[in-house]
Design an enzyme around this catalytic site. Sequence first.
Site, PDB file in Angstrom:
ATOM      1  N   ASP A   1      91.417  42.103  20.034  1.00  0.00           N
ATOM      2  CA  ASP A   1      91.454  43.462  20.589  1.00  0.00           C
ATOM      3  C   ASP A   1      92.414  44.397  19.907  1.00  0.00           C
ATOM      4  OD1 ASP A   1      91.478  45.662  22.226  1.00  0.00           O
ATOM      5  OD2 ASP A   1      91.904  44.422  24.118  1.00  0.00           O
TER       6      ASP A   1
ATOM      7  N   ASP B   1      85.999  47.695  20.340  1.00  0.00           N
ATOM      8  CA  ASP B   1      87.010  47.099  19.776  1.00  0.00           C
ATOM      9  C   ASP B   1      87.386  45.827  20.066  1.00  0.00           C
ATOM     10  OD1 ASP B   1      88.183  47.586  22.268  1.00  0.00           O
ATOM     11  OD2 ASP B   1      90.125  48.371  21.289  1.00  0.00           O
ATOM     12  N   GLU B   2      86.529  44.876  20.844  1.00  0.00           N
ATOM     13  CA  GLU B   2      87.044  43.459  21.287  1.00  0.00           C
ATOM     14  C   GLU B   2      86.029  42.689  21.137  1.00  0.00           C
ATOM     15  OE1 GLU B   2      87.849  43.101  25.417  1.00  0.00           O
ATOM     16  OE2 GLU B   2      87.810  45.334  25.452  1.00  0.00           O
TER      17      GLU B   2
HETATM   18  P1  TTP Z   1      90.934  49.523  25.244  1.00  0.00           P
HETATM   19  O1  TTP Z   1      90.782  48.045  24.422  1.00  0.00           O
HETATM   20  O2  TTP Z   1      90.801  49.342  26.780  1.00  0.00           O
HETATM   21  O3  TTP Z   1      92.258  50.427  24.955  1.00  0.00           O
HETATM   22  P2  TTP Z   1      92.831  50.638  23.660  1.00  0.00           P
HETATM   23  O4  TTP Z   1      92.356  50.052  22.469  1.00  0.00           O
HETATM   24  O5  TTP Z   1      92.914  52.151  23.657  1.00  0.00           O
HETATM   25  O6  TTP Z   1      94.308  50.108  24.059  1.00  0.00           O
HETATM   26  P3  TTP Z   1      94.742  48.940  24.089  1.00  0.00           P
HETATM   27  O7  TTP Z   1      96.047  49.015  22.989  1.00  0.00           O
HETATM   28  O8  TTP Z   1      95.521  48.908  25.291  1.00  0.00           O
HETATM   29  O9  TTP Z   1      93.785  47.627  23.890  1.00  0.00           O
HETATM   30  O10 TTP Z   1      89.570  50.308  24.909  1.00  0.00           O
HETATM   31  C1  TTP Z   1      88.986  50.525  23.702  1.00  0.00           C
HETATM   32  C2  TTP Z   1      88.525  52.057  23.491  1.00  0.00           C
HETATM   33  O11 TTP Z   1      87.591  52.378  24.297  1.00  0.00           O
HETATM   34  C3  TTP Z   1      89.822  53.088  23.516  1.00  0.00           C
HETATM   35  O12 TTP Z   1      90.399  52.979  22.109  1.00  0.00           O
HETATM   36  C4  TTP Z   1      89.004  54.107  23.878  1.00  0.00           C
HETATM   37  C5  TTP Z   1      87.754  53.855  24.755  1.00  0.00           C
HETATM   38  N1  TTP Z   1      87.991  53.760  25.988  1.00  0.00           N
HETATM   39  C6  TTP Z   1      87.505  55.103  26.662  1.00  0.00           C
HETATM   40  O13 TTP Z   1      87.105  55.841  26.131  1.00  0.00           O
HETATM   41  N2  TTP Z   1      87.701  55.296  28.113  1.00  0.00           N
HETATM   42  C7  TTP Z   1      88.404  54.337  28.801  1.00  0.00           C
HETATM   43  O14 TTP Z   1      88.744  54.494  30.003  1.00  0.00           O
HETATM   44  C8  TTP Z   1      89.131  53.095  28.272  1.00  0.00           C
HETATM   45  C9  TTP Z   1      89.849  52.010  29.030  1.00  0.00           C
HETATM   46  C10 TTP Z   1      88.828  52.786  26.787  1.00  0.00           C
HETATM   47 CA    CA Z   2      91.829  47.804  22.637  1.00  0.00          CA
END
Ligand code: TTP
Ligand code: CA
Length: 377
Positions: A21, A121-122
Amino acid sequence: MSTMLCAEESHSLDRVIGHVDLDYFYAQVEEVENPSIKRRPVMVCVFSGRTEESGVVSTANYKAREFGVHSGMPISQAKKLVKDANPVVIKMEHEKYEVISDRIMQMVRERVDTLEQTGIDEGFFDLSVSSAGDYQAARRIAEDIKEDLLREEGLTCSIGIGRSKAVAKLGSDMSKPGGLMIISPNSTQSFLGPLPASKLYGVGPKTGLLLGEMGIKTMGELSMANPLDLERKLGKKLSAYLIGASAGADDDPVREGLEPTQFSRIITLKQDTRNPNEALAQLSAGIGYIREKLVSSDKSFKTLGAIGVLTDLSIHTKSRTFDTPMNAASDIEENTLNLFIELGKTVDKDFRRVGLRVSGLANNVNQKSLSEFLQTR
Ligand code: TTP
Ligand code: CA
């Protein structure tokens, strides 16, 4: 001992499953593009266009999160929280993150047995064969992935490794940001036991509430719950999963996505240019490739995106979503040209690489499933 192992042999070994992730993905991409903003609160936002400030935060870097900013928060509210900390507000550019995501997923895919991408991203990956079931070898592969990601893209990620998807996902969540957590088969039960049941992969807010009402707080308690009581509230399938997964015993496999969701192609120009016609001429083989992919999978697309990598390696994109799906070569060419004309107006350097991506894929309407086909004969 040789680390080469064929798939059949691996069945007798412990599975080695990973979850990767990216950390604060969209905002981290923006930081890599513009390192001077790194120490400031960075918020990547989707603007609805109603008023100058209406819209939501898509994601924020950890500096902004310290002030309480989170995904989904209205922009106006987030701005108030960080107003004294010199914030950076950036408009979300989905296509740009997709291009980088594709590269990352490709890099991970080359180092593992199978990859199941579950978000931009995961994803989960299976390392059972490439690590020969050895958790130390798996650690080295995960470290290589992290190092390559940092060297090639300047990005950090979190990785969890364990015997099931649920364990791997907990590992990456708990090691955020930038961490690596290995949960060996022997330590799985003691690792899971005290964790809150609500954190288990597949437990949403509703299920979490129901479990709470039943007095089930930890995964240890969940793994020992009365199956019939659980079934009455949650149904047979979910109950069986929850009881197994909370003990680290679910065997849901890592599945490569079978249906393509997009096709894309990027080429390096023979000569840097800002002229859209020239860019398109050089991209014609790429357009041919995409058209061929659409025809062979009998699909049409709704969204077309033009991608331009400039001489300073910054990535710029423009996309358009159409009301009806299309797949004709002439439509792709004409709309790609229009997007490059628009893109050309917004950049201040020549293109070094250009590409296009089609997404929002739909099966062509005249395509029949096998059963439909048989029934109409
Ligand atoms: P996530 O993996 O949930 O969050 P993140 O990568 O920003 O942070 P973390 O370090 O906690 O993993 O989401 C991946 C991408 O998806 C994030 O960068 C932006 C997008 N996203 C949205 O557009 N809206 C949302 O509500 C969420 C949760 C994520
Ligand atoms: Ca993430």
